[in-house]
Write an enzyme that holds these catalytic residues in place. Structure first.
Site, PDB file in Angstrom:
ATOM      1  N   GLY A 119      36.919  30.512  46.966  1.00 16.32           N
ATOM      2  CA  GLY A 119      37.639  29.789  48.010  1.00 16.32           C
ATOM      3  C   GLY A 119      37.819  28.304  47.785  1.00 16.32           C
ATOM      4  N   ASN A 149      40.300  26.860  46.305  1.00 19.83           N
ATOM      5  CA  ASN A 149      41.695  26.520  46.630  1.00 19.83           C
ATOM      6  C   ASN A 149      41.915  26.481  48.130  1.00 19.83           C
ATOM      7  OD1 ASN A 149      43.680  26.255  44.218  1.00 19.83           O
ATOM      8  ND2 ASN A 149      42.221  27.849  43.631  1.00 19.83           N
ATOM      9  N   LYS A 166      46.597  52.374  51.170  1.00 19.82           N
ATOM     10  CA  LYS A 166      46.955  50.952  51.187  1.00 19.82           C
ATOM     11  C   LYS A 166      47.862  50.592  52.364  1.00 19.82           C
ATOM     12  CE  LYS A 166      48.168  47.283  48.120  1.00 19.82           C
ATOM     13  NZ  LYS A 166      47.815  46.869  46.771  1.00 19.82           N
ATOM     14  N   MET A 194      42.448  39.177  45.014  1.00 19.94           N
ATOM     15  CA  MET A 194      42.485  39.977  43.788  1.00 19.94           C
ATOM     16  C   MET A 194      43.123  41.349  43.979  1.00 19.94           C
ATOM     17  SD  MET A 194      41.308  37.609  42.057  1.00 19.94           S
ATOM     18  CE  MET A 194      40.813  38.082  40.422  1.00 19.94           C
ATOM     19  N   ARG A 195      44.140  41.415  44.814  1.00 20.66           N
ATOM     20  CA  ARG A 195      44.838  42.696  45.007  1.00 20.66           C
ATOM     21  C   ARG A 195      46.334  42.495  45.004  1.00 20.66           C
ATOM     22  NH1 ARG A 195      41.458  46.605  46.388  1.00 20.66           N
ATOM     23  NH2 ARG A 195      39.396  45.776  46.844  1.00 20.66           N
ATOM     24  N   LEU A 196      47.019  43.564  44.625  1.00 24.12           N
ATOM     25  CA  LEU A 196      48.479  43.518  44.702  1.00 24.12           C
ATOM     26  C   LEU A 196      48.904  43.663  46.160  1.00 24.12           C
ATOM     27  CD1 LEU A 196      49.759  45.708  41.740  1.00 24.12           C
ATOM     28  CD2 LEU A 196      49.960  43.230  42.049  1.00 24.12           C
ATOM     29  N   ILE A 197      49.913  42.896  46.535  1.00 21.03           N
ATOM     30  CA  ILE A 197      50.455  43.016  47.888  1.00 21.03           C
ATOM     31  C   ILE A 197      51.440  44.194  47.900  1.00 21.03           C
ATOM     32  CG2 ILE A 197      51.859  41.851  49.637  1.00 21.03           C
ATOM     33  CD1 ILE A 197      49.168  40.510  49.361  1.00 21.03           C
ATOM     34  N   ASN A 214      51.542  32.588  45.768  1.00 26.79           N
ATOM     35  CA  ASN A 214      50.313  32.824  45.001  1.00 26.79           C
ATOM     36  C   ASN A 214      50.141  31.695  43.993  1.00 26.79           C
ATOM     37  OD1 ASN A 214      48.013  34.278  43.997  1.00 26.79           O
ATOM     38  ND2 ASN A 214      49.262  34.940  42.264  1.00 26.79           N
ATOM     39  N   HIS A 258      48.452  31.009  40.150  1.00 25.07           N
ATOM     40  CA  HIS A 258      47.927  31.700  38.971  1.00 25.07           C
ATOM     41  C   HIS A 258      47.455  30.661  37.953  1.00 25.07           C
ATOM     42  CE1 HIS A 258      47.382  34.852  36.055  1.00 25.07           C
ATOM     43  NE2 HIS A 258      47.964  34.075  35.161  1.00 25.07           N
TER      44      HIS A 258
HETATM   45  C1  GRF Z   1      42.083  30.539  40.950  1.00 25.80           C
HETATM   46  O1  GRF Z   1      41.876  30.199  39.609  1.00 25.80           O
HETATM   47  C2  GRF Z   1      43.447  31.140  41.150  1.00 25.80           C
HETATM   48  O2  GRF Z   1      44.400  30.639  40.279  1.00 25.80           O
HETATM   49  C3  GRF Z   1      43.210  32.593  40.861  1.00 25.80           C
HETATM   50  O3  GRF Z   1      41.944  32.859  41.398  1.00 25.80           O
HETATM   51  C4  GRF Z   1      41.161  31.664  41.387  1.00 25.80           C
HETATM   52  C5  GRF Z   1      40.610  31.462  42.767  1.00 25.80           C
HETATM   53  O4  GRF Z   1      39.680  30.412  42.813  1.00 25.80           O
HETATM   54  N1  GRF Z   1      44.287  33.383  41.417  1.00 25.80           N
HETATM   55  P1  GRF Z   1      39.078  29.950  44.209  1.00 25.80           P
HETATM   56  O5  GRF Z   1      38.539  31.201  44.897  1.00 25.80           O
HETATM   57  O6  GRF Z   1      40.180  29.330  45.005  1.00 25.80           O
HETATM   58  O7  GRF Z   1      37.985  28.981  43.893  1.00 25.80           O
END
Ligand code: GRF
Length: 193
Positions: A11, A13, A64, A89-92, A106, A108
């Site tokens: 978390g 981000n 789903k 970590m899942r596809l929408i 998203n 990446h």
């Molecule tokens: C990030 O590196 C993001 O790009 C990827 O998952 C990670 C999440 O990090 N999709 P955090 O949980 O926000 O620390």
């Protein structure tokens, strides 16, 4: 703009986005943090910022569609307008994609279309490229394939380690994601879609 953040893990981000909001840099509010993992650390971060959390696993549902319908109920109850995936970590699936067309973002940790998938940072590091970075994109039904909104480059130095690269990538993410979210909000306000 009412925002829901979806996250499965740490978390950082989410926290960077919440901080930007507190500083008035994003014209929106996180009204919900959703996690598919009841033990995700992001939930602790959200609670300490007094942001409502919801968490349930897809395993609790028959399929789903049922899982996402339950999420959708939560989103509609809170009148969420924009979904921000931050380490979800899942596809929408179609249930959420159809309910939020062009309203799911998203981040990446690589320069898409290079190094999609679960290990963007490590894959770039092991490939020996001189530059990698981060990408913010709209979500579609593929794996890291939606239209790209913005990218930020990160150099990989001669003496770089995977750990030092991870740090740099996360710093880039924490800078780029709030900026792009604000840009998207502005664009929605201007055009209405
Ligand atoms: C990030 O590196 C993001 O790009 C990827 O998952 C990670 C999440 O990090 N999709 P955090 O949980 O926000 O620390």
């Amino acid at each position: 703009m009412k925002i829901a953040v979806f996250a499965s893990g740490n978390g950082s981000n989410f926290e960077a986005i919440a901080k930007s909001m507190n500083q008035g840099e994003i014209e929106g509010a996180i009204v919900l943090v959703f996690s598919d993992r009841t033990d995700a650390y992001v939930l602790e971060r959200a609670k300490s910022l007094q942001i409502p959390v919801r968490s349930f696993s897809p395993k609790q549902f028959a399929n789903k569609v049922e899982y996402e319908r339950e999420i959708l109920k939560e989103l509609e109850a809170k009148e969420v307008e924009l979904l921000v995936l931050a380490g979800y970590m899942r596809l929408i699936g179609p249930t959420l994609l159809n309910a939020y067309p062009n309203r799911i973002l998203n981040i990446h940790p690589a320069l898409l279309p290079e190094f999609p998938g679960l290990h963007g940072i490590r894959d770039a590091f092991e490939a020996g490229v001189k530059q990698t970075g981060v990408t913010v994109h709209y979500v579609d039904n593929g794996v890291d394939t939606g239209p790209i909104l913005a990218q930020k480059r990160v150099n990989i130095e001669e003496n770089e380690t995977l750990a030092s690269l991870e740090l740099k990538i996360h710093q880039a993410e924490h800078q780029l994601y709030p900026e792009v979210i604000q840009d998207v909000i502005q664009a929605i306000k201007k055009t209405g879609n």
